[in-house]
Scaffold this active site. Structure first.
Site, PDB file in Angstrom:
ATOM      1  N   LYS A 122       0.490  -1.268  -0.246  1.00 49.98           N
ATOM      2  CA  LYS A 122       0.028  -0.290   0.309  1.00 49.98           C
ATOM      3  C   LYS A 122       1.368   1.292  -0.012  1.00 49.98           C
ATOM      4  O   LYS A 122       2.229   1.421   0.763  1.00 49.98           O
ATOM      5  CB  LYS A 122      -0.751  -0.043   0.950  1.00 49.98           C
ATOM      6  N   SER A 129      -9.786   1.678   2.672  1.00 49.25           N
ATOM      7  CA  SER A 129      -8.423   2.363   2.040  1.00 49.25           C
ATOM      8  C   SER A 129      -8.017   1.748   1.358  1.00 49.25           C
ATOM      9  O   SER A 129      -6.940   2.191  -0.236  1.00 49.25           O
ATOM     10  CB  SER A 129      -8.289   3.258   2.903  1.00 49.25           C
ATOM     11  N   SER A 172      -9.809  -0.972   6.886  1.00 50.50           N
ATOM     12  CA  SER A 172      -9.023  -0.623   5.198  1.00 50.50           C
ATOM     13  C   SER A 172      -8.560  -1.714   4.914  1.00 50.50           C
ATOM     14  O   SER A 172      -8.397  -1.780   3.995  1.00 50.50           O
ATOM     15  CB  SER A 172      -8.400   0.407   5.763  1.00 50.50           C
TER      16      SER A 172
END
Lengths: 490, 487, 88
Positions: free
Chosen positions: B81, B156, B180
């Protein structure tokens, strides 16, 4: 660092008025590394060479508390008779370019040290310490163009983060001080405590000790506090005294002319000798304090606190008692002032050692608080043994007072021992027979003066001593010459 | 289309590489080729780091050639990420304000992956600063769901979830502040784990809400997720909130079954979820019962207040964490007449609408006069939630709930209404507030033929039991009978 | 709020955010009614205390690498536009 004055003059202010002063002193801790990272805690490096992701506040970096910073903060708390308790860190949020994260990590609700006191050495007054908490320092901006290095009117600024994250302890006093001189005495004593406890080097000139003053005035006898102003940018004891004096005067004039003091932060302008408004309370910034989620609480155990207590050196009050015990009587006046000065400058060990090795206490104290104190920057050049030897030479009359002072100054300058300096200056005491010869020589070449001296005009002894000094090229001891003169007259 | 190692699990690939049946370089090249070909449609990667990937694959191969152990992730492709800092490789948080920023240091978890022989393929898309539940808040365009390109992958960490689901990499890392990792794992039909707070170092994770953030793995199987968590877990002296409990042994007991385990279904989190999601939980529970667990319903009343507390606490911390993006030391500067104007223009230009919304919400919650009523109150509700869980865990070893109230929604469906978007985190948020571990395991398809996730929750450091139950759920779960967009 | 957060909003944005924030805060009203008088606030999920590091030096960053990421620099320092006042 100026010599603290006796506080007799302190009460003198505009008759009928009284000052109320509280001080916030920021002190840099003498750790090896910064508060939250392993960058060095040092002074005067090339800009931005002492930075890492943590103290530069880079995204993703996290703080870890320096154990030694906590220890030194606890030393300060214990030295100021505070209660050392569990504490937490908060974030103080505001935007400013010298703050890498745009928040400062500080202690807000629960400080590591709370509710202590400090005793002023001369007036013996107790000043309450509200708290002494840990926080991180900011970086430093340099302002370029326009206003000649000042922030106002500059074209742009340059930021160096070397200082960002240096550990500080902020010591907040209660509003217990009543004059500029008391404020000075407080800061001098606090500085001596910080140095003696090993927490800080206490160098105001390098910014490792910074003072803000909260000042208000009230009519003599009033129990209520007036509206206060906070004065920033006090970089020396001299500024502190001047700024408080100016500010109190300003407030009295305002009130006397029917106006109101507005609570505000004011900046001390050293050049013009005035304070000017920075912002008022109405514009007070909303810092949005909240618990720092990247750190966990500090909870020093009783055991650790006891260990730390054991590592604190002798504190100024104890040092002053130790010195006082060297004298038959220390009531007031010059000896007490000299003791306070010696301890304040960390010269008391010298004096005690000299007395223990046989020197006259008054002489040792005088040499320490005059010659050594005036060249304290060269203290590293002076060994305890050399100081003792010098004072003993003077005590035994091997050196005159004038000679001893000169020799000591040279010793501080050069780092040499007294014997070497005495030799190089040709100060070896003259043989008594040589000195007698010189005295006789002067008597025979000045018969008129001798006759008058013989008739009892004692004031002429100075003339004879001067002449002998001239002949001996300053090597004669005045006291010995006087005694020879007396024996010749008899 | 399918190459030899694409689609294999992490443990399988590591075994093939360690036993020299295939080189790490070949594995890397096969995965990179698929990413290059298919990701332009999916937009799961913000940056593909081919050169660095090939170089680390070669380093793994060199170790093997010398007879050294390359580590348990030998040659396994990993996606990161893009809120994990990587030295010299752009790290953006999907924000214009950090566009092009090359950090001078690397996150602890990334170092651990490299040390274990993992090969980083690139940095994945996210909602800007991890704020969102759909990855639509990325300033570099949304990521799409690999099962239906018109739908969101969740967020997310939507880029990491989509990349693993699309077979671009068998493993990825995400961060989970309010769900997330788990929510996009559920929406993409893969496994996602939020470990106990403090189990994985946050050093180098760009903070959203520091007291809630935790890094965790994505994988296509429970065992691979366990393998990855064991690699990244452990104490880090650079993170003051890192636990010293050591790396848990998750794999030894993972197939021990659930005989005798007490499992509670959280009633409050079943209420109001999509019908097929609710049914899936019931089916998963029956399957666990059938495998010998004791399953009951339980009320954990305070979880109802999780969302409200979270949307005060997380923005408050974020408003402070994101202050440093000011145009002074790194990232975007939009020059103004003076410093203050520069702050305002840089931040106004650099942050997207959702980030601004949360900064303002958090600034408000902390402001003088409102602190006690909002932030202070939320902190007390946080205590209430912890107490409520504690009570539940006196009777149960793990808890069960849906991961998300619905399956993946269409792009744009919730974009105009922040509150409806926030509600998609209602099931995941309470565990973040408590600091507990939880994970999502796929359980067949639901509404719109999209994947459903079952959430397994455990008390702090309860990962061993959580993985046992997750493995049992996985064993009993229906397959996902649906093709990926590129299949 | 926008001013404290150093953001500037157009009128349209201000209207939008005001409405949205009101809706979120309205939703948060459910917790306002809760009796939390007996509860201590939780600032952090961990009960750790005294996490400290030894006072030992660690290497600093390379200045050129750091300054290469800065929007503007001069003479080894970060360059910023004129600052209008002292720190608050």
């Amino acid at each position: 660092m100026a010599i603290p004055m006796s506080s007799e003059a302190a009460k003198e202010f505009i008759p009928g008025w009284e000052m109320v002063i509280g001080l916030e002193v920021h002190c840099e801790l003498k750790t090896r590394t910064k508060l939250f990272c392993g960058c060095t805690n040092s002074f005067g490096q090339e800009p931005n060479t002492n930075i890492c992701p943590v103290c530069l506040g880079l995204p993703g970096s996290l703080p870890v508390i320096n154990e030694n910073a906590v220890e030194l903060a606890v030393r300060i708390g214990l030295s100021l008779n505070c209660k050392v308790d569990e504490s937490i860190f908060h974030r103080k949020n505001y935007f400013y370019p010298d703050m890498p994260k745009d928040y400062q990590v500080s202690q807000y609700e629960r400080a590591i040290n709370e509710n202590g006191y400090l005793e002023l050495p001369l007036s013996k007054k107790m000043v309450r310490i509200e708290r002494a908490h840990i926080e991180e320092d900011t970086g430093k901006s340099t302002h370029v163009g326009g206003g000649g290095g000042r922030i106002h009117g500059a074209d742009y600024s340059l930021v160096d983060y070397n200082r960002a994250g240096i550990p500080l302890v902020e010591i907040v006093s209660a509003p217990d001080l009543r004059s500029a001189d008391e404020a000075r005495e407080y800061v001098s004593e606090l500085r001596a405590i910080l140095v003696a406890s090993g927490a800080s080097d206490g160098k105001m000139e390098e910014g490792s000790l910074r003072v803000d003053a909260n000042v208000s005035v009230r009519r003599q006898g009033s129990r209520e506090f007036g509206t206060r102003c906070e004065i920033k940018n006090l970089n020396s004891l001299r500024s502190l005294v001047r700024a408080i004096g100016y500010e109190a005067q300003r407030q009295v004039e305002l009130i006397s002319s029917g106006e109101r003091v507005i609570q505000q932060t004011r900046h001390w302008n050293e050049d013009q000798g005035v304070t000017t408004a920075m912002r008022s309370k109405e514009e007070a910034y909303d810092y949005r304090y909240f618990p720092e989620p990247d750190l966990v609480p500090l909870s020093p155990s009783g055991e650790w606190i006891a260990e730390i207590q054991g590592r604190i050196g002798l504190l100024p009050a104890v040092r002053r008692e130790r010195m006082a015990s060297l004298f038959d009587s220390v009531s007031k006046g010059s000896t007490l002032d000299q003791i306070v000065t010696a301890v304040g400058l960390g010269l008391d060990d010298l004096v005690v050692a000299a007395v223990e090795s046989g020197a006259d206490p008054k002489l040792a104290l005088a040499r320490a608080t005059n010659e050594v104190a005036s060249d304290v920057g060269n203290l590293a050049n002076l060994t305890v043994a050399n100081f003792c030897e010098l004072v003993i030479m003077e005590s035994e009359g091997k050196l005159s007072a004038t000679q001893a002072k000169t020799v000591l100054s040279k010793m501080l300058e050069s780092g040499s021992g007294p014997q070497k300096v005495v030799k190089s200056l040709g100060f070896e005491a003259l043989d008594a027979s040589v000195l007698e010869g010189l005295v006789d020589q002067v008597i025979s070449s000045s018969p008129k003066e001798w006759e008058r001296f013989s008739m009892g005009e004692d004031q002429l002894s100075g003339f004879f001593i001067g002449q002998v000094m001239k002949l001996s090229k300053g090597k004669a001891d005045g006291k010995v010459v006087t005694s020879i003169l007396r024996s010749r007259r008899a | 289309m399918m190459s030899s190692t694409v689609g294999l699990g992490a443990a399988e690939i590591a075994e093939l590489v360690r036993s020299k049946q295939i080189s790490a370089q070949e594995v890397t090249e096969e995965h990179l080729a698929l990413v290059r070909l298919q990701d332009p449609v999916l937009n799961s990667f913000l940056q593909i780091t081919d050169d660095a990937a090939i170089a680390s694959a070669k380093a793994v191969d060199a170790k093997i050639a010398k007879g050294e152990d390359p580590g348990e992730l030998a040659g396994v492709p990993v996606a990161l990420k893009d809120n994990l800092v990587t030295r010299g490789l752009a790290t953006t948080c999907a924000s214009q304000i950090l566009k092009g920023w090359k950090p001078p240091y690397t996150a602890t978890v990334v170092e651990k992956i490299s040390f274990a022989g993992g090969v980083v393929l690139g940095k994945t898309n996210l909602d800007e600063f991890a704020m969102g539940s759909s990855t639509e808040n990325s300033s570099f365009g949304p990521t799409r769901n690999p099962y239906d390109l018109n739908r969101v992958p969740g967020g997310s960490s939507g880029g990491s979830a989509a990349a693993v689901a699309a077979r671009f990499a068998p493993l990825a890392l995400g961060s989970d502040t309010g769900g997330s990792i788990r929510q996009p794992a559920a929406l993409c039909g893969i496994v996602g784990v939020k470990p106990t707070y403090g189990m994985v170092s946050r050093y180098g994770l760009i903070a959203f809400a520091s007291s809630l953030d935790q890094i965790g793995p994505f994988a296509r199987s429970v065992k691979d997720a366990a393998l990855m968590l064991q690699v990244i877990a452990g104490h880090d002296p650079r993170d003051s909130t890192s636990l010293e409990s050591g790396v848990p042994d998750l794999l030894s007991d993972i197939d021990r079954g659930v005989e005798g385990l007490r499992i509670g279904i959280i009633e409050e989190l079943i209420d109001g979820v999509a019908p097929m999601v609710g049914t899936a939980i019931t089916e998963a529970a029956s399957s666990l019962s059938a495998q010998g667990a004791k399953v009951e319903h339980i009320s954990v009343p305070a979880v109802r207040y999780g969302l409200s507390a979270y949307y005060l606490i997380a923005p408050a911390e974020a408003s402070s964490n994101l202050a440093r993006y000011d145009g002074v030391r790194y990232g975007l500067r939009v020059a103004g007449q003076d410093m203050n104007e520069t702050y305002i223009s840089s931040r106004t230009k650099g942050f997207g609408p959702e980030v601004k919304r949360r900064i303002m919400l958090g600034t408000f919650a902390l402001s003088s006069g409102y602190y006690d009523a909002y932030y202070g109150k939320a902190q007390k509700v946080r205590t209430m939630i912890i107490n409520s869980f504690q009570k539940a865990y006196e009777r149960f070893d793990v808890l069960l709930s849906p991961t998300a109230p619905t399956t993946a929604f269409e792009l744009g469906a919730k974009a105009a209404d922040p509150l409806s978007m926030y509600l998609s985190d209602v099931c995941t948020i309470p565990t973040n507030l408590a600091g507990h571990p939880a994970m999502s395991v796929p359980y067949g398809l639901g509404e719109n033929e999209m994947p459903i996730g079952v959430q397994i929750l455990a008390p702090a450091l309860g990962e061993v039991n959580m993985f046992r139950v997750a493995r049992a759920v996985e064993k009993g779960s229906p397959l996902i009978p649906r093709k990926l967009f590129w299949e | 709020m926008a001013n404290l957060a150093k953001l500037s909003l157009s009128e349209e944005e201000e209207l939008m955010y005001t409405g949205q924030l009101a809706a979120i805060l309205d939703h948060a009203r459910d917790i306002m009614a809760l009796d939390t008088a007996d509860l201590l606030p939780t600032a952090h999920p961990l009960e750790l205390r005294n996490v400290l590091r030894r006072d030992v030096e660690a290497p600093s960053l390379d200045r050129d690498e750091v300054l290469s990421q800065a929007p503007a620099a001069e003479g080894g320092r970060f360059m910023v536009p004129r600052i209008l006042g002292e720190a608050p």
